[in-house]
Design an enzyme around this catalytic site. Structure first.
Site, PDB file in Angstrom:
ATOM      1  N   ASN A   1       0.801  -1.225   0.000  1.00 26.93           N
ATOM      2  CA  ASN A   1       0.000   0.000   0.000  1.00 26.93           C
ATOM      3  C   ASN A   1       0.837   1.279   0.000  1.00 26.93           C
ATOM      4  O   ASN A   1       0.308   2.377   0.085  1.00 26.93           O
ATOM      5  CB  ASN A   1      -0.966  -0.009   1.194  1.00 26.93           C
ATOM      6  CG  ASN A   1      -0.227   0.148   2.522  1.00 26.93           C
ATOM      7  OD1 ASN A   1       1.004   0.187   2.566  1.00 26.93           O
ATOM      8  ND2 ASN A   1      -0.966   0.240   3.609  1.00 26.93           N
TER       9      ASN A   1
ATOM     10  N   LYS B   1       3.816   3.980  -1.576  1.00 30.71           N
ATOM     11  CA  LYS B   1       4.209   4.515  -2.888  1.00 30.71           C
ATOM     12  C   LYS B   1       5.542   3.934  -3.335  1.00 30.71           C
ATOM     13  O   LYS B   1       6.417   3.694  -2.512  1.00 30.71           O
ATOM     14  CB  LYS B   1       4.324   6.030  -2.787  1.00 30.71           C
ATOM     15  CG  LYS B   1       4.725   6.733  -4.064  1.00 30.71           C
ATOM     16  CD  LYS B   1       4.665   8.231  -3.849  1.00 30.71           C
ATOM     17  CE  LYS B   1       5.383   8.986  -4.952  1.00 30.71           C
ATOM     18  NZ  LYS B   1       4.730   8.849  -6.259  1.00 30.71           N
TER      19      LYS B   1
ATOM     20  N   LYS C   1       5.901   1.492  -6.198  1.00 36.01           N
ATOM     21  CA  LYS C   1       5.880   0.242  -6.969  1.00 36.01           C
ATOM     22  C   LYS C   1       6.197   0.494  -8.450  1.00 36.01           C
ATOM     23  O   LYS C   1       7.112  -0.109  -9.015  1.00 36.01           O
ATOM     24  CB  LYS C   1       4.505  -0.444  -6.822  1.00 36.01           C
ATOM     25  CG  LYS C   1       4.183  -0.773  -5.359  1.00 36.01           C
ATOM     26  CD  LYS C   1       2.778  -1.289  -5.182  1.00 36.01           C
ATOM     27  CE  LYS C   1       1.702  -0.224  -5.338  1.00 36.01           C
ATOM     28  NZ  LYS C   1       1.717   0.797  -4.282  1.00 36.01           N
ATOM     29  N   THR C   2       5.441   1.387  -9.047  1.00 35.25           N
ATOM     30  CA  THR C   2       5.692   1.704 -10.454  1.00 35.25           C
ATOM     31  C   THR C   2       7.057   2.378 -10.599  1.00 35.25           C
ATOM     32  O   THR C   2       7.816   2.077 -11.533  1.00 35.25           O
ATOM     33  CB  THR C   2       4.572   2.606 -11.008  1.00 35.25           C
ATOM     34  OG1 THR C   2       3.342   1.874 -10.949  1.00 35.25           O
ATOM     35  CG2 THR C   2       4.838   3.013 -12.446  1.00 35.25           C
ATOM     36  N   THR C   3       7.371   3.246  -9.655  1.00 41.62           N
ATOM     37  CA  THR C   3       8.666   3.935  -9.694  1.00 41.62           C
ATOM     38  C   THR C   3       9.824   2.941  -9.661  1.00 41.62           C
ATOM     39  O   THR C   3      10.810   3.110 -10.396  1.00 41.62           O
ATOM     40  CB  THR C   3       8.793   4.899  -8.498  1.00 41.62           C
ATOM     41  OG1 THR C   3       7.599   5.670  -8.418  1.00 41.62           O
ATOM     42  CG2 THR C   3       9.973   5.817  -8.649  1.00 41.62           C
TER      43      THR C   3
ATOM     44  N   ARG D   1      17.842   1.024 -15.519  1.00 44.96           N
ATOM     45  CA  ARG D   1      19.093   0.310 -15.254  1.00 44.96           C
ATOM     46  C   ARG D   1      19.390  -0.700 -16.363  1.00 44.96           C
ATOM     47  O   ARG D   1      20.510  -0.792 -16.850  1.00 44.96           O
ATOM     48  CB  ARG D   1      18.974  -0.391 -13.900  1.00 44.96           C
ATOM     49  CG  ARG D   1      20.184  -1.198 -13.542  1.00 44.96           C
ATOM     50  CD  ARG D   1      20.069  -1.747 -12.149  1.00 44.96           C
ATOM     51  NE  ARG D   1      20.375  -0.741 -11.145  1.00 44.96           N
ATOM     52  CZ  ARG D   1      20.148  -0.900  -9.842  1.00 44.96           C
ATOM     53  NH1 ARG D   1      19.568  -1.987  -9.399  1.00 44.96           N
ATOM     54  NH2 ARG D   1      20.489   0.040  -8.989  1.00 44.96           N
TER      55      ARG D   1
ATOM     56  N   PHE E   1     -10.200   2.357 -18.951  1.00 46.66           N
ATOM     57  CA  PHE E   1     -10.742   1.717 -17.749  1.00 46.66           C
ATOM     58  C   PHE E   1     -11.512   2.719 -16.899  1.00 46.66           C
ATOM     59  O   PHE E   1     -11.040   3.814 -16.628  1.00 46.66           O
ATOM     60  CB  PHE E   1      -9.618   1.143 -16.885  1.00 46.66           C
ATOM     61  CG  PHE E   1      -9.131  -0.193 -17.351  1.00 46.66           C
ATOM     62  CD1 PHE E   1      -9.782  -1.353 -16.954  1.00 46.66           C
ATOM     63  CD2 PHE E   1      -8.032  -0.298 -18.166  1.00 46.66           C
ATOM     64  CE1 PHE E   1      -9.328  -2.595 -17.367  1.00 46.66           C
ATOM     65  CE2 PHE E   1      -7.568  -1.528 -18.587  1.00 46.66           C
ATOM     66  CZ  PHE E   1      -8.217  -2.688 -18.189  1.00 46.66           C
TER      67      PHE E   1
ATOM     68  N   TRP F   1     -13.809   1.355 -14.180  1.00 40.11           N
ATOM     69  CA  TRP F   1     -14.080   0.688 -12.910  1.00 40.11           C
ATOM     70  C   TRP F   1     -15.485   0.961 -12.390  1.00 40.11           C
ATOM     71  O   TRP F   1     -15.728   0.990 -11.202  1.00 40.11           O
ATOM     72  CB  TRP F   1     -13.059   1.082 -11.848  1.00 40.11           C
ATOM     73  CG  TRP F   1     -11.680   0.893 -12.338  1.00 40.11           C
ATOM     74  CD1 TRP F   1     -10.844   1.864 -12.797  1.00 40.11           C
ATOM     75  CD2 TRP F   1     -10.966  -0.354 -12.482  1.00 40.11           C
ATOM     76  NE1 TRP F   1      -9.661   1.309 -13.209  1.00 40.11           N
ATOM     77  CE2 TRP F   1      -9.703  -0.040 -13.020  1.00 40.11           C
ATOM     78  CE3 TRP F   1     -11.274  -1.681 -12.191  1.00 40.11           C
ATOM     79  CZ2 TRP F   1      -8.749  -1.014 -13.282  1.00 40.11           C
ATOM     80  CZ3 TRP F   1     -10.320  -2.638 -12.454  1.00 40.11           C
ATOM     81  CH2 TRP F   1      -9.076  -2.297 -12.986  1.00 40.11           C
TER      82      TRP F   1
ATOM     83  N   GLU G   1       0.722  -2.381 -12.987  1.00 36.48           N
ATOM     84  CA  GLU G   1      -0.661  -2.433 -12.447  1.00 36.48           C
ATOM     85  C   GLU G   1      -1.421  -3.699 -12.836  1.00 36.48           C
ATOM     86  O   GLU G   1      -2.644  -3.748 -12.709  1.00 36.48           O
ATOM     87  CB  GLU G   1      -1.502  -1.202 -12.853  1.00 36.48           C
ATOM     88  CG  GLU G   1      -0.844   0.157 -12.693  1.00 36.48           C
ATOM     89  CD  GLU G   1      -0.390   0.484 -11.283  1.00 36.48           C
ATOM     90  OE1 GLU G   1      -0.756  -0.237 -10.327  1.00 36.48           O
ATOM     91  OE2 GLU G   1       0.361   1.465 -11.136  1.00 36.48           O
TER      92      GLU G   1
HETATM   93  P1  ATP Z   1       4.252   5.368  -7.963  1.00 36.48           P
HETATM   94  O1  ATP Z   1       3.682   5.324  -9.363  1.00 36.48           O
HETATM   95  O2  ATP Z   1       4.344   6.754  -7.470  1.00 36.48           O
HETATM   96  O3  ATP Z   1       5.506   4.554  -7.813  1.00 36.48           O
HETATM   97  P2  ATP Z   1       2.715   3.196  -6.890  1.00 36.48           P
HETATM   98  O4  ATP Z   1       2.883   2.540  -8.209  1.00 36.48           O
HETATM   99  O5  ATP Z   1       3.386   2.550  -5.722  1.00 36.48           O
HETATM  100  O6  ATP Z   1       3.166   4.703  -6.992  1.00 36.48           O
HETATM  101  P3  ATP Z   1      -0.139   2.926  -7.184  1.00 36.48           P
HETATM  102  O7  ATP Z   1      -0.851   1.969  -6.311  1.00 36.48           O
HETATM  103  O8  ATP Z   1       0.104   2.557  -8.609  1.00 36.48           O
HETATM  104  O9  ATP Z   1       1.221   3.366  -6.475  1.00 36.48           O
HETATM  105  O10 ATP Z   1      -0.921   4.287  -7.082  1.00 36.48           O
HETATM  106  C1  ATP Z   1      -0.638   5.341  -7.895  1.00 36.48           C
HETATM  107  C2  ATP Z   1      -0.862   6.647  -7.201  1.00 36.48           C
HETATM  108  O11 ATP Z   1      -1.398   6.557  -5.887  1.00 36.48           O
HETATM  109  C3  ATP Z   1       0.420   7.435  -7.042  1.00 36.48           C
HETATM  110  O12 ATP Z   1       0.104   8.722  -7.432  1.00 36.48           O
HETATM  111  C4  ATP Z   1       0.759   7.382  -5.580  1.00 36.48           C
HETATM  112  O13 ATP Z   1       1.417   8.531  -5.093  1.00 36.48           O
HETATM  113  C5  ATP Z   1      -0.579   7.242  -4.948  1.00 36.48           C
HETATM  114  N1  ATP Z   1      -0.433   6.468  -3.710  1.00 36.48           N
HETATM  115  C6  ATP Z   1       0.366   5.408  -3.525  1.00 36.48           C
HETATM  116  N2  ATP Z   1       0.281   4.963  -2.255  1.00 36.48           N
HETATM  117  C7  ATP Z   1      -0.606   5.764  -1.629  1.00 36.48           C
HETATM  118  C8  ATP Z   1      -1.137   5.830  -0.303  1.00 36.48           C
HETATM  119  N3  ATP Z   1      -0.768   4.952   0.622  1.00 36.48           N
HETATM  120  N4  ATP Z   1      -2.036   6.800  -0.001  1.00 36.48           N
HETATM  121  C9  ATP Z   1      -2.417   7.670  -0.949  1.00 36.48           C
HETATM  122  N5  ATP Z   1      -1.968   7.675  -2.216  1.00 36.48           N
HETATM  123  C10 ATP Z   1      -1.065   6.728  -2.559  1.00 36.48           C
HETATM  124 MG    MG Z   2       1.701   1.989  -9.696  1.00 36.89          MG
END
Ligand code: ATP
Ligand code: MG
Length: 173
Positions: free
Chosen positions: A12, A14, A16-18, A26, A67, A69, A104
């Site tokens: 949960n 932030k 994952k995508t980053t 890399r 999408f 949802w 995702e």
């Molecule tokens: P990022 O793309 O920044 O690496 P992520 O891939 O880990 O994030 P996702 O679940 O894909 O996160 O959600 C995408 C968006 O939701 C991002 O803008 C991120 O900042 C936001 N987000 C991620 N975690 C949280 C959280 N715990 N509470 C609120 N917003 C969140």
């Molecule tokens: Mg993501």
């Protein structure tokens, strides 16, 4: 020895995508070919979309800007998920790629828009040297079981969650 890894970024927090984008960068630095398929992403991924165009080694394709949802459009969402998945399967088979990132995909799986079995089978049958990276919250247990590397991002603080700070360019998109 080189072994294609199945890598899962979930949780949960932030990042994952980053983290997946970091791996792409890399890998590209070594001349490895990377394909990034963005399930469910549309207009929000423009930072990386624009930046990665500069790299010949990286292809990035948003698959799911449609999408929504909503209950009424679940059929359409499922159709998008399936056509996105077909793209992923074709890419894994033909694989001119060294790394494929399925951004995702976990969302799509946790909403039941794609059968998990289908996904696991295609991943299992992939070329042995191909790295596959799957991101998204709520990674299915079986996917994590099949993976070689699983990292859970855990939220300790998030500016939106704790302060209501809205998504910012360069940070969230
Ligand atoms: P990022 O793309 O920044 O690496 P992520 O891939 O880990 O994030 P996702 O679940 O894909 O996160 O959600 C995408 C968006 O939701 C991002 O803008 C991120 O900042 C936001 N987000 C991620 N975690 C949280 C959280 N715990 N509470 C609120 N917003 C969140
Ligand atoms: Mg993501």
């Amino acid at each position: 020895m080189s072994k294609g890894l199945l890598i899962v970024f979930t949780g949960n927090g932030k990042g994952k995508t980053t983290a997946a984008l970091g791996m792409a960068l890399r890998a590209a630095g070594h001349g490895l070919k990377v394909l990034i398929l963005q399930f469910i992403k549309g207009a929000w991924s423009y930072g990386e979309l624009e930046a990665l165009k500069r790299f010949d080694e990286i292809e990035i394709e948003p698959l799911g800007s449609g999408f929504t949802w909503k209950k009424e459009t679940l059929d359409e969402d499922a159709r998008l998920a399936r056509s996105g998945w077909e793209r992923a399967v074709a890419a894994m088979k033909e694989s001119p790629y060294d790394m494929i990132i399925l951004d995702e995909l976990n969302y799509v799986l946790s909403y039941g828009l794609l059968p998990l079995e289908l996904v696991l089978e295609a991943i299992r049958k992939r070329p042995t040297k191909l790295h596959v990276v799957v991101t998204g919250r709520n990674a299915p247990e079986e996917l994590m079981g099949a993976a070689d590397l699983v990292t859970e991002m855990r939220r300790i603080k998030h500016p939106y969650h704790d302060q209501g700070v809205k998504a910012q360019r360069g940070i969230e998109f």
